[in-house]
Design an enzyme around this catalytic site. Structure first.
Site, PDB file in Angstrom:
ATOM      1  N   ASP A  49       0.718  -1.464  -0.084  1.00 56.32           N
ATOM      2  CA  ASP A  49       0.168   0.049  -0.365  1.00 56.32           C
ATOM      3  C   ASP A  49       0.809   1.026  -0.002  1.00 56.32           C
ATOM      4  O   ASP A  49       1.480   1.768   1.288  1.00 56.32           O
ATOM      5  CB  ASP A  49      -0.742   0.192   1.587  1.00 56.32           C
ATOM      6  CG  ASP A  49      -2.001   0.873   1.024  1.00 56.32           C
ATOM      7  OD1 ASP A  49      -1.078   2.571   1.477  1.00 56.32           O
ATOM      8  OD2 ASP A  49      -2.545   0.793   0.417  1.00 56.32           O
ATOM      9  N   THR A  51       0.081   4.401   0.190  1.00 58.15           N
ATOM     10  CA  THR A  51      -0.301   5.207   1.271  1.00 58.15           C
ATOM     11  C   THR A  51       0.030   5.313   2.942  1.00 58.15           C
ATOM     12  O   THR A  51       0.942   6.103   3.180  1.00 58.15           O
ATOM     13  CB  THR A  51      -1.739   6.019   1.669  1.00 58.15           C
ATOM     14  OG1 THR A  51      -2.597   6.250   0.509  1.00 58.15           O
ATOM     15  CG2 THR A  51      -2.420   6.443   3.117  1.00 58.15           C
ATOM     16  N   ASN A  86      -2.613   7.369  -7.997  1.00 63.25           N
ATOM     17  CA  ASN A  86      -1.900   8.813  -7.963  1.00 63.25           C
ATOM     18  C   ASN A  86      -0.711   9.065  -6.951  1.00 63.25           C
ATOM     19  O   ASN A  86      -0.258   9.093  -6.971  1.00 63.25           O
ATOM     20  CB  ASN A  86      -2.842   9.630  -7.496  1.00 63.25           C
ATOM     21  CG  ASN A  86      -4.635  10.242  -8.576  1.00 63.25           C
ATOM     22  OD1 ASN A  86      -3.581  10.757  -9.538  1.00 63.25           O
ATOM     23  ND2 ASN A  86      -5.176   9.089  -9.432  1.00 63.25           N
ATOM     24  N   THR A  87      -1.010   8.234  -5.892  1.00 61.61           N
ATOM     25  CA  THR A  87      -0.542   7.728  -4.395  1.00 61.61           C
ATOM     26  C   THR A  87       1.339   7.214  -4.864  1.00 61.61           C
ATOM     27  O   THR A  87       1.897   7.917  -4.847  1.00 61.61           O
ATOM     28  CB  THR A  87      -0.929   7.122  -3.398  1.00 61.61           C
ATOM     29  OG1 THR A  87      -2.490   7.937  -3.511  1.00 61.61           O
ATOM     30  CG2 THR A  87       0.347   7.218  -2.231  1.00 61.61           C
ATOM     31  N   ALA A  88       0.659   6.621  -5.985  1.00 62.94           N
ATOM     32  CA  ALA A  88       2.594   6.121  -6.838  1.00 62.94           C
ATOM     33  C   ALA A  88       3.376   7.093  -7.718  1.00 62.94           C
ATOM     34  O   ALA A  88       4.269   6.924  -7.399  1.00 62.94           O
ATOM     35  CB  ALA A  88       1.672   4.752  -7.512  1.00 62.94           C
ATOM     36  N   CYS A 196      -7.698   9.805  -7.492  1.00 65.61           N
ATOM     37  CA  CYS A 196      -7.662   8.501  -6.913  1.00 65.61           C
ATOM     38  C   CYS A 196      -8.444   7.617  -7.332  1.00 65.61           C
ATOM     39  O   CYS A 196      -8.991   8.377  -7.828  1.00 65.61           O
ATOM     40  CB  CYS A 196      -8.426   8.370  -5.363  1.00 65.61           C
ATOM     41  SG  CYS A 196      -7.842   6.835  -4.402  1.00 65.61           S
TER      42      CYS A 196
END
Length: 234
Positions: A49, A51, A86-88, A196
């Site tokens: 994960d 985040t 997006n977080t990646a 996201c």
């Protein structure tokens, strides 16, 4: 233009990955199988994960698995890579340095899109990991756009939607989403970015982007991938 093969580092999350594949097919201007893009999807659910790691570096690091996946796709002959998370993009610069083909940057592409729409004040909906990195905030400011993010209470509701509902394969109600929408537009945002890829599932279910004030980052990524690979999108 020479047609290119697209590689997708997926599993981040699995449903969002498959939705991106469907988006690309549905949004490509084609009338036969052979007129569609050659696309290789690695739906790698081993990737930790993002985040969790960004907020706590004692958690498993997603980067080594992402590097392996990028190398695997390059070895299979892809010309361009994209990542439906997006977080990646927190890992983008290091990943791009270690990858032999270009990687599309979903966040920068989305910031450019809202600039082209004439946006001045944009709400950003994403995970705590994405928002804590300021990736969207910085990309929007570089385009002269004021970013607006949810307050802590609203962000907790959004995280519940993302993790307890979408990633868990559960549907949300339109009323649950309405709380998010009303709060963001109450801040006088002229657009809301769905930052996201799990929120792209919400967009699919409720057709949010029929309201032109919504911009779905994954739709932006799909269209850009189609263009870069030498195809037309509809």
């Amino acid at each position: 233009m020479t047609k290119k093969t697209l590689g997708i580092i997926g599993g981040v999350g699995p449903l969002a990955t498959m939705l991106l594949g469907e988006m690309i097919v549905r949004r490509t201007k084609a009338s036969t199988d052979q007129e569609h893009m050659h696309c290789i999807i690695d739906n790698d659910t081993r990737i930790p994960d993002r985040t969790a790691y960004i907020l706590d570096h004692t958690k498993p690091n997603p980067f080594p698995v992402m590097v392996q996946d990028a190398g695997k796709l390059v070895g299979m002959g892809v010309d361009v890579i994209c990542i439906p998370c997006n977080t990646a993009h927190y890992f983008y610069d290091d990943l791009a340095k270690d990858t032999a083909v270009p990687i599309l940057h979903m966040i920068r592409e989305t910031a450019q899109k809202v600039k082209n729409l004439g946006a001045k004040k944009v709400g950003v909906l994403g995970t705590k990991g994405t928002l804590s990195t300021n990736l969207y905030q910085n990309a929007l400011r570089e385009q002269g756009i004021e970013p607006i993010v949810p307050d802590d209470a609203l962000q907790d509701v959004l995280m519940e939607i993302i993790y307890e509902y979408i990633k868990a394969g559960r549907s949300i109600s339109r009323e649950m989403w309405q709380r998010i929408e009303d709060a963001m537009f109450a801040e006088d945002c002229d657009h809301i970015v769905l930052g996201c890829t799990e929120l792209s599932i919400v967009n699919r279910d409720f057709a949010l982007d029929q309201d032109s004030r919504y911009v779905d980052a994954m739709v932006t990524l799909a269209d850009r991938a189609i263009e870069v690979c030498g195809y037309e999108h509809v």
